[in-house]
Structure formats: C-alpha cells, structure tokens
Design a protein around this motif. Structure first.
Motif, PDB file in Angstrom:
ATOM      1  N   LYS A   5      13.885  28.201 -70.049  1.00 35.63           N
ATOM      2  CA  LYS A   5      14.047  27.715 -71.420  1.00 35.63           C
ATOM      3  C   LYS A   5      14.199  28.899 -72.364  1.00 35.63           C
ATOM      4  O   LYS A   5      13.406  29.840 -72.355  1.00 35.63           O
ATOM      5  CB  LYS A   5      12.832  26.876 -71.835  1.00 35.63           C
ATOM      6  N   ASP A  28      18.214  26.228 -70.203  1.00 30.93           N
ATOM      7  CA  ASP A  28      18.210  25.245 -71.287  1.00 30.93           C
ATOM      8  C   ASP A  28      18.065  26.016 -72.590  1.00 30.93           C
ATOM      9  O   ASP A  28      17.014  26.613 -72.850  1.00 30.93           O
ATOM     10  CB  ASP A  28      17.042  24.268 -71.126  1.00 30.93           C
ATOM     11  N   ARG A 115      22.901  24.892 -70.592  1.00 35.52           N
ATOM     12  CA  ARG A 115      22.903  23.563 -71.189  1.00 35.52           C
ATOM     13  C   ARG A 115      22.303  23.685 -72.589  1.00 35.52           C
ATOM     14  O   ARG A 115      21.151  24.114 -72.739  1.00 35.52           O
ATOM     15  CB  ARG A 115      22.092  22.599 -70.326  1.00 35.52           C
ATOM     16  N   HIS A 117      20.860  22.344 -76.157  1.00 29.78           N
ATOM     17  CA  HIS A 117      20.148  21.208 -76.753  1.00 29.78           C
ATOM     18  C   HIS A 117      19.991  21.459 -78.248  1.00 29.78           C
ATOM     19  O   HIS A 117      19.440  22.483 -78.659  1.00 29.78           O
ATOM     20  CB  HIS A 117      18.758  21.049 -76.128  1.00 29.78           C
TER      21      HIS A 117
END
Length: 443
Positions: A5, A28, A115, A117
């Motif tokens: 993350k 992420d 990815r 977010h």
C-alpha cells in the motif's frame, strides 16, 4: 505475495509506486484527490506542483545536480518525465506543471502492477503488509491523527506559502529585460529592475500591506527557507536586496549597469503564457497582493492568474521515528517518503520516494534493506533527517553542508564540490550494484 500500500500519489508516492511496480510487486496506490481536495491543490492529477515549478539547479557539480544525477542513475520515472516537460529556465530544471502532472498521472495509471484508488485513507495497519506513507505536507487531519498514534507522539507542522502567477500578456516588456544570473544558461528569466526610489516605495508598501488574519488555532511557524516576502522584509530594508530581489549578476543590457534591485519572473509552462514571481510567496490579502505587486516595474497592469497563499505543511519528527531506510523504528513495515518525512523540495521528495520504494521492495522480498552511502546525496539527505537534533528538527533541502567533508582540505570551492560529487557518484554506483540496480549513466 500481498499487495503493498502506498498512501499519497504526489511526487514521492508516485515514484515509490513506480519503483515497486517495475520490480514486479503489486501496489495499491491511494490518493484522496479529487474526492477530497486540499487548501492548495487545484486538480486531481498526480504529482501536482502547488508552489514553484522549479526543480532547482541543473548545473554540473552543484548539490541539486548531484541528487538528480543519482536519481537518473537509479532510474527515476518522475525525473525522466520532468525533463520531457521542461520549460526554459536558465541553469535550472523547471517544468510545465500541467504537462508534468498529466504525464505522471498517465504513466502511473497505465502501469502494470499498480491499482489506483481515489479515496481518503484514515487508518494504517502496522502489523500486516507493507505501507508507504507519502501524503505530503497537506496530509488530512484524520490521517495526521493516525500518524500521531503510530508515532506515539504529536506531529510537527510549519506553514509554507506560494508565489503569485501573472499572465504573460499583461507584463510591460518595455520596462523589463531578459537575462540569466551571471549569464548562466539562456536568458529565460524576465527581470524587473528597480531604481533606489522605486525600491523604497515598494518596500514601504509591502510592510504596510494587510495580511490574511490568522485563525485562533493557527501558530504561524514558518519554514526558515521559505519565508513569506513580507516576513523577510521585516528583517531590514536591504534584506530583500540580498535575498529574492538581489541584482548581482543581472546586468541590464540596455544600460550596461546593475539595477538597485530586481524581481525575476520565471515561465510557468511551455506556452509561456504565464510567469511565476520568483520568491514572492506571501500571506497577504488578495487585494493587497495586487496593489503591492503592481508596484514592481513592468507589472503595473499585471493580471493575476493565481495569488500567493499560505497553507499548513505537516511532517513527522523523523530523527526520533525513522531508520536510515525510511522505516519506522517501532513499526518496520511502515515507511515514510516525501515532505512528510522531513525532506524539503520537489527533487528531494522524488528521491525519498525512490528510496522508500527500493527499501519496501527489499522488505517485501525478504531481503535486508541497505541504506545509500553517506557520501552520496541520497545518503546525506537521509542521514540528516534521521540524525538531526529531534528537539530542533526542521525540513532540509540537499546542500553541500549535508555531505561529509573530503578527507583532505581543498580551499577552492568549485574543485571541492567537484571532488565531493565525484566521490558521491562513485560510491553511489557501488550501492546500486550492491542492491541490484543497473546504472543508467551513459558512461
């Protein structure tokens, strides 16, 4: 292998995510904008520059150049994009901020293994997985409280301000001239020259200008290297002439003489339709900014695309919290990068993101993270933020003062700096080989 993350898609976060992804690790990347904005950002783009558009000197054997050269050799994506979005700025590397942010956003959004977010993160699991916190100086209040929980102490904050931007067509080109200081590079700066009388009138108006009222909860703890122009002026009538308005090396080609004082304007983008008033960050009301800045020769009818403003910058007490690999001492799976860890400046933020990505990748793959050598710009920057006096810690840019001295005494400054750069790059190259990064140097 669990996903890593990265919180924050600014300069440091975007670079960290890229470094992880290029090593085949899944990332992420969380960015709260545009779902939730900040007092200074204007878009939801990644790596949006909110203050200056300059990444500082690109002159060989300067400290900022050394840092950039190390970043190039380590394969920095954002440095590569910055060079592709560069605007003329003499011996400095400055970018078209909109083009730069758009290119970074496109590269990161389309990168394999990343990815994105668009959401605010308010909680960090320090026990499971690996997290890089790179939320920058405008970290949200909720996440700042979470960082305070992780650190076991309160976070620090200082206040930073940004400079006004004027429309190019509104500049009176008959009153200004083009030049770079000491004729270094090309003459890309617009220079607004002052006579002694014009300077005195401007100085008096600046001191009398009405500031924005501070809220009761605000403590204006400015960062010393980025003082508002009016705060700097209060230190004495000639302080500006030896600071952001110094005329040294800026001879007016029309008269052949050096002006009493000079305000420089730097291009904001490739279209050259807007200019930043260099060093004029301030905390004045908008009407007062317009009145005072229109006393600058050549800006009498200036149209302002953006006024200067002030915003909170948040950073942790890195000397008491971080190791030399940017990991938390108490929570090794949590790393920090960017201005929130105590580096100051765009290039420094990107470099710290690169380091955090490299170290997080090592942790994720079961290797021992290896800090960069002390003699390098990377190593000296990290050494400062992790070894400074915790009681008096302030963010820092890369300077030769942070690098260790040479073994032998060299009086000539230019030669001394060259030797420090050569030593740093040599040992940095050995570090790259040790951690398995091929050098990207041409030779």
């Amino acid at each position: 292998m669990p996903r890593i993350k990265v919180i924050g898609a600014g300069l440091a976060g975007a670079e960290a995510a890229w470094q992880l992804a290029r090593r085949g690790l899944d990332v992420d990347l969380h960015e709260m904008r545009p779902v939730r904005s900040t007092p200074a950002h204007q878009t939801g783009q990644m790596a949006e520059l909110v203050c200056s558009n300059s990444l500082k000197s690109d002159s060989e054997n300067t400290a900022p150049w050394l840092l950039k050269e190390e970043m190039r050799r380590a394969g920095s994506l954002l440095l590569e994009i910055a060079r592709g979005a560069a605007v003329p700025a003499g011996h400095a590397l400055a970018v078209d901020r909109e083009l730069f942010a758009a290119k970074v956003t496109s590269a990161i959004s389309g990168a394999p293994h990343i990815r994105v977010h668009r959401e605010e993160i308010t909680w960090v699991d320090e026990h499971e997985g690996i997290t890089i916190i790179a939320t920058g100086p405008l970290t949200s209040d909720a996440l700042a409280r979470e960082i305070a929980r992780l650190s076991g102490s309160g976070h620090l904050s200082f206040y930073d301000s940004i400079s006004p931007i004027v429309e190019a067509e509104s500049i009176d080109m008959e009153r200004v001239y083009l030049a770079a200081r000491y004729d270094k590079g090309t003459a890309d700066y617009i220079n607004c020259p002052f006579t002694p009388e014009e300077y005195d009138r401007f100085y008096d108006a600046l001191l009398a200008a009405e500031p924005v009222e501070a809220r009761d909860w605000e403590k204006l703890n400015y960062f010393e290297a980025c003082l508002p122009i009016e705060e700097l002026a209060r230190r004495g009538r000639d302080t500006l002439r030896f600071g952001p308005m110094k005329p040294v090396g800026l001879r007016d080609p029309r008269s052949g003489k050096q002006p009493h004082a000079v305000v420089q304007l730097r291009r904001e983008n490739l279209r050259a339709d807007s200019y930043n008033i260099v060093g004029f960050q301030n905390h004045l009301k908008y009407g007062e900014q317009q009145r005072v800045c229109r006393m600058i020769p050549g800006l009498e009818n200036a149209r302002f695309l953006r006024y200067g403003q002030i915003h909170r910058n948040t950073y942790i007490n890195a000397p008491s919290l971080l190791t030399a690999t940017l990991q938390m001492k108490a929570h090794p799976n949590v790393l920090f990068a960017g201005q929130i860890c105590g580096v100051e400046g765009y290039t420094e933020s990107i470099a710290s993101g690169l380091m955090a990505g490299v170290h997080a990748a090592a942790v994720a793959t079961g290797s021992e993270p290896v800090p960069p050598p002390r003699t390098s710009a990377f190593g000296s920057l990290v050494h400062y933020i992790t070894n400074a006096d915790p009681k008096h810690f302030q963010p820092a840019n890369i300077t030769f003062d942070l690098l260790p001295p040479l073994d032998e005494r060299v009086r000539d400054r230019a030669r001394r700096h060259r030797l420090q750069c050569e030593r740093g790059l040599q040992e940095f190259g050995a570090w790259l080989a040790e951690i398995g990064i091929n050098s990207f140097a041409a030779d």
